[in-house]
Scaffold this motif. Structure first.
Motif, PDB file in Angstrom:
ATOM      1  N   LEU A 108     -13.904  -0.381  32.659  1.00  0.00           N
ATOM      2  CA  LEU A 108     -15.246   0.323  32.557  1.00  0.00           C
ATOM      3  C   LEU A 108     -16.539  -0.770  32.897  1.00  0.00           C
ATOM      4  O   LEU A 108     -17.336  -0.186  33.560  1.00  0.00           O
ATOM      5  N   LYS A 109     -16.458  -1.705  32.387  1.00  0.00           N
ATOM      6  CA  LYS A 109     -17.305  -2.698  32.591  1.00  0.00           C
ATOM      7  C   LYS A 109     -17.488  -3.148  34.349  1.00  0.00           C
ATOM      8  O   LYS A 109     -18.815  -3.038  34.674  1.00  0.00           O
ATOM      9  N   ASP A 110     -16.418  -3.258  34.659  1.00  0.00           N
ATOM     10  CA  ASP A 110     -16.496  -3.422  36.107  1.00  0.00           C
ATOM     11  C   ASP A 110     -17.133  -2.213  36.922  1.00  0.00           C
ATOM     12  O   ASP A 110     -17.855  -2.432  37.703  1.00  0.00           O
ATOM     13  N   THR A 111     -16.733  -1.022  36.516  1.00  0.00           N
ATOM     14  CA  THR A 111     -17.108   0.356  37.139  1.00  0.00           C
ATOM     15  C   THR A 111     -18.595   0.344  37.019  1.00  0.00           C
ATOM     16  O   THR A 111     -19.400   0.491  37.936  1.00  0.00           O
ATOM     17  N   VAL A 112     -19.131  -0.051  35.976  1.00  0.00           N
ATOM     18  CA  VAL A 112     -20.604   0.422  35.642  1.00  0.00           C
ATOM     19  C   VAL A 112     -21.309  -0.690  36.458  1.00  0.00           C
ATOM     20  O   VAL A 112     -22.507  -0.539  37.068  1.00  0.00           O
ATOM     21  N   ARG A 113     -20.935  -2.056  36.343  1.00  0.00           N
ATOM     22  CA  ARG A 113     -21.486  -3.029  37.265  1.00  0.00           C
ATOM     23  C   ARG A 113     -21.650  -2.918  38.715  1.00  0.00           C
ATOM     24  O   ARG A 113     -22.669  -3.137  39.269  1.00  0.00           O
ATOM     25  N   LYS A 114     -20.484  -2.233  39.105  1.00  0.00           N
ATOM     26  CA  LYS A 114     -20.547  -2.063  40.719  1.00  0.00           C
ATOM     27  C   LYS A 114     -21.665  -0.845  40.805  1.00  0.00           C
ATOM     28  O   LYS A 114     -22.299  -0.817  41.807  1.00  0.00           O
ATOM     29  N   LEU A 115     -21.542   0.119  39.898  1.00  0.00           N
ATOM     30  CA  LEU A 115     -22.345   1.131  40.342  1.00  0.00           C
ATOM     31  C   LEU A 115     -23.946   0.858  40.202  1.00  0.00           C
ATOM     32  O   LEU A 115     -24.773   1.346  41.085  1.00  0.00           O
ATOM     33  N   ALA A 116     -24.142   0.187  39.312  1.00  0.00           N
ATOM     34  CA  ALA A 116     -25.514  -0.411  38.955  1.00  0.00           C
ATOM     35  C   ALA A 116     -26.139  -1.460  40.008  1.00  0.00           C
ATOM     36  O   ALA A 116     -27.318  -1.576  40.494  1.00  0.00           O
ATOM     37  N   GLN A 117     -25.076  -2.143  40.807  1.00  0.00           N
ATOM     38  CA  GLN A 117     -25.265  -3.129  41.765  1.00  0.00           C
ATOM     39  C   GLN A 117     -26.325  -4.292  41.211  1.00  0.00           C
ATOM     40  O   GLN A 117     -27.141  -4.756  42.229  1.00  0.00           O
ATOM     41  N   VAL A 118     -26.229  -4.446  40.042  1.00  0.00           N
ATOM     42  CA  VAL A 118     -27.004  -5.778  39.626  1.00  0.00           C
ATOM     43  C   VAL A 118     -25.869  -6.579  38.661  1.00  0.00           C
ATOM     44  O   VAL A 118     -26.532  -7.570  38.121  1.00  0.00           O
ATOM     45  N   GLY A 119     -24.813  -6.320  38.966  1.00  0.00           N
ATOM     46  CA  GLY A 119     -23.808  -7.310  38.289  1.00  0.00           C
ATOM     47  C   GLY A 119     -23.848  -7.191  36.764  1.00  0.00           C
ATOM     48  O   GLY A 119     -24.074  -6.359  36.077  1.00  0.00           O
ATOM     49  N   LYS A 120     -23.614  -8.408  36.294  1.00  0.00           N
ATOM     50  CA  LYS A 120     -23.873  -8.794  34.639  1.00  0.00           C
ATOM     51  C   LYS A 120     -25.166  -8.356  34.083  1.00  0.00           C
ATOM     52  O   LYS A 120     -24.986  -8.286  32.792  1.00  0.00           O
ATOM     53  N   HIS A 121     -26.134  -7.941  34.991  1.00  0.00           N
ATOM     54  CA  HIS A 121     -27.210  -7.833  34.199  1.00  0.00           C
ATOM     55  C   HIS A 121     -27.572  -6.365  33.967  1.00  0.00           C
ATOM     56  O   HIS A 121     -28.435  -5.763  33.662  1.00  0.00           O
ATOM     57  N   SER A 122     -26.455  -5.323  34.083  1.00  0.00           N
ATOM     58  CA  SER A 122     -26.667  -4.104  33.728  1.00  0.00           C
ATOM     59  C   SER A 122     -26.059  -3.613  32.508  1.00  0.00           C
ATOM     60  O   SER A 122     -26.244  -3.003  31.980  1.00  0.00           O
ATOM     61  N   MET A 123     -24.856  -4.507  31.992  1.00  0.00           N
ATOM     62  CA  MET A 123     -24.311  -4.098  30.697  1.00  0.00           C
ATOM     63  C   MET A 123     -23.588  -5.465  30.118  1.00  0.00           C
ATOM     64  O   MET A 123     -23.052  -6.206  30.840  1.00  0.00           O
ATOM     65  N   HIS A 124     -23.567  -5.343  28.935  1.00  0.00           N
ATOM     66  CA  HIS A 124     -22.799  -6.373  28.058  1.00  0.00           C
ATOM     67  C   HIS A 124     -21.772  -5.536  27.234  1.00  0.00           C
ATOM     68  O   HIS A 124     -22.091  -4.650  26.760  1.00  0.00           O
ATOM     69  N   LEU A 125     -20.674  -6.313  27.129  1.00  0.00           N
ATOM     70  CA  LEU A 125     -19.616  -5.576  26.334  1.00  0.00           C
ATOM     71  C   LEU A 125     -19.065  -6.620  25.322  1.00  0.00           C
ATOM     72  O   LEU A 125     -18.712  -7.757  25.682  1.00  0.00           O
ATOM     73  N   THR A 126     -19.067  -6.433  23.918  1.00  0.00           N
ATOM     74  CA  THR A 126     -18.593  -7.343  23.109  1.00  0.00           C
ATOM     75  C   THR A 126     -16.901  -7.487  23.285  1.00  0.00           C
ATOM     76  O   THR A 126     -16.441  -6.346  23.723  1.00  0.00           O
ATOM     77  N   ASP A 127     -16.521  -8.621  22.850  1.00  0.00           N
ATOM     78  CA  ASP A 127     -14.849  -8.723  23.177  1.00  0.00           C
ATOM     79  C   ASP A 127     -14.164  -8.960  21.885  1.00  0.00           C
ATOM     80  O   ASP A 127     -12.818  -8.570  21.803  1.00  0.00           O
ATOM     81  N   THR A 128     -14.743  -8.958  20.638  1.00  0.00           N
ATOM     82  CA  THR A 128     -14.111  -8.936  19.376  1.00  0.00           C
ATOM     83  C   THR A 128     -14.652  -7.979  18.604  1.00  0.00           C
ATOM     84  O   THR A 128     -15.854  -7.791  18.680  1.00  0.00           O
ATOM     85  N   VAL A 129     -13.952  -7.708  17.409  1.00  0.00           N
ATOM     86  CA  VAL A 129     -14.489  -7.030  16.202  1.00  0.00           C
ATOM     87  C   VAL A 129     -15.715  -7.885  15.589  1.00  0.00           C
ATOM     88  O   VAL A 129     -16.837  -6.967  15.336  1.00  0.00           O
ATOM     89  N   GLU A 130     -15.448  -8.988  15.475  1.00  0.00           N
ATOM     90  CA  GLU A 130     -16.588  -9.804  14.803  1.00  0.00           C
ATOM     91  C   GLU A 130     -17.799  -9.559  15.750  1.00  0.00           C
ATOM     92  O   GLU A 130     -19.041  -9.640  15.413  1.00  0.00           O
ATOM     93  N   GLU A 131     -17.767  -9.935  17.119  1.00  0.00           N
ATOM     94  CA  GLU A 131     -18.790  -9.811  17.835  1.00  0.00           C
ATOM     95  C   GLU A 131     -19.489  -8.250  17.927  1.00  0.00           C
ATOM     96  O   GLU A 131     -20.852  -8.067  17.996  1.00  0.00           O
ATOM     97  N   THR A 132     -18.715  -7.155  17.888  1.00  0.00           N
ATOM     98  CA  THR A 132     -19.263  -5.784  17.550  1.00  0.00           C
ATOM     99  C   THR A 132     -19.956  -5.663  16.476  1.00  0.00           C
ATOM    100  O   THR A 132     -20.991  -5.175  16.391  1.00  0.00           O
ATOM    101  N   GLN A 133     -19.554  -6.220  15.192  1.00  0.00           N
ATOM    102  CA  GLN A 133     -20.218  -6.091  14.054  1.00  0.00           C
ATOM    103  C   GLN A 133     -21.664  -6.800  13.920  1.00  0.00           C
ATOM    104  O   GLN A 133     -22.554  -6.185  13.635  1.00  0.00           O
ATOM    105  N   TYR A 134     -21.371  -7.818  14.626  1.00  0.00           N
ATOM    106  CA  TYR A 134     -22.724  -8.724  14.844  1.00  0.00           C
ATOM    107  C   TYR A 134     -23.701  -8.071  15.605  1.00  0.00           C
ATOM    108  O   TYR A 134     -24.949  -8.007  15.227  1.00  0.00           O
TER     109      TYR A 134
END
Length: 164
Positions: A108-134
């Motif tokens: 999903l992250k790759d799809t959204v970043r390709k659609l937006a055409q601005v790479g990592k500057h379109s979306m951030h996704l947390t990797d862990t439960v702790e990061e999600t809570q934070y």
């Protein structure tokens, strides 16, 4: 929306949809991809997203990452990322989502970043439960009162990845 049940199978994560995503015509398709891949449990819209508020939220979001900088140097490296994520859009969304797997979220992250055409500057996704809570804590604090200064940066030394 109902409170997410931690016993529900799947992966619970937070997504940040930076203003750069909303500057193009792909926003609708990005939201469709998110809805097709995840169950959205919560949505926070952080407004107004003036540049200073965006940068403050970004510093808190990436607290502890060496590329952001430190409180001592005024988080001087955060400017490049904030400028890339910023657009003349007042929208900055944070979603709490559940997907079947981490692989689905990575796709999903790759799809959204390709659609937006601005790479990592379109979306951030947390990797862990702790990061999600934070991140959800950070987003709620910023939603209640947008700040031009970070609320949490440099305070979460127990955050995963914090190596100072």
């Amino acid at each position: 929306m109902a409170e997410p049940d931690p016993r529900t199978p799947g992966v619970l994560r937070a997504l940040v949809l930076w203003p750069a995503l909303f500057a193009g015509y792909a926003t609708h398709r990005a939201h469709l991809a998110i809805a097709a891949t995840t169950a959205v449990h919560r949505r926070l819209i952080l407004r107004p997203t003036e540049y200073a508020h965006l940068r403050s939220f970004l510093i808190d979001t990436y607290d502890g990452e060496p590329w952001v900088g430190t409180p001592t140097d005024g988080f001087r490296f955060s400017h490049d990322k904030a400028k890339a994520c910023w657009r003349e859009s007042e929208q900055l969304d944070v979603l709490l989502v559940r997907a079947d797997s981490s692989a689905d979220l990575a796709e999903l992250k790759d799809t959204v970043r390709k659609l937006a055409q601005v790479g990592k500057h379109s979306m951030h996704l947390t990797d862990t439960v702790e990061e999600t809570q934070y991140l959800w804590t950070v987003a709620n604090a910023h939603a209640k009162r947008p700040r031009t200064l970070p609320l949490f940066a440099g305070q979460h030394t127990s955050r995963p990845g914090y190596d100072r």
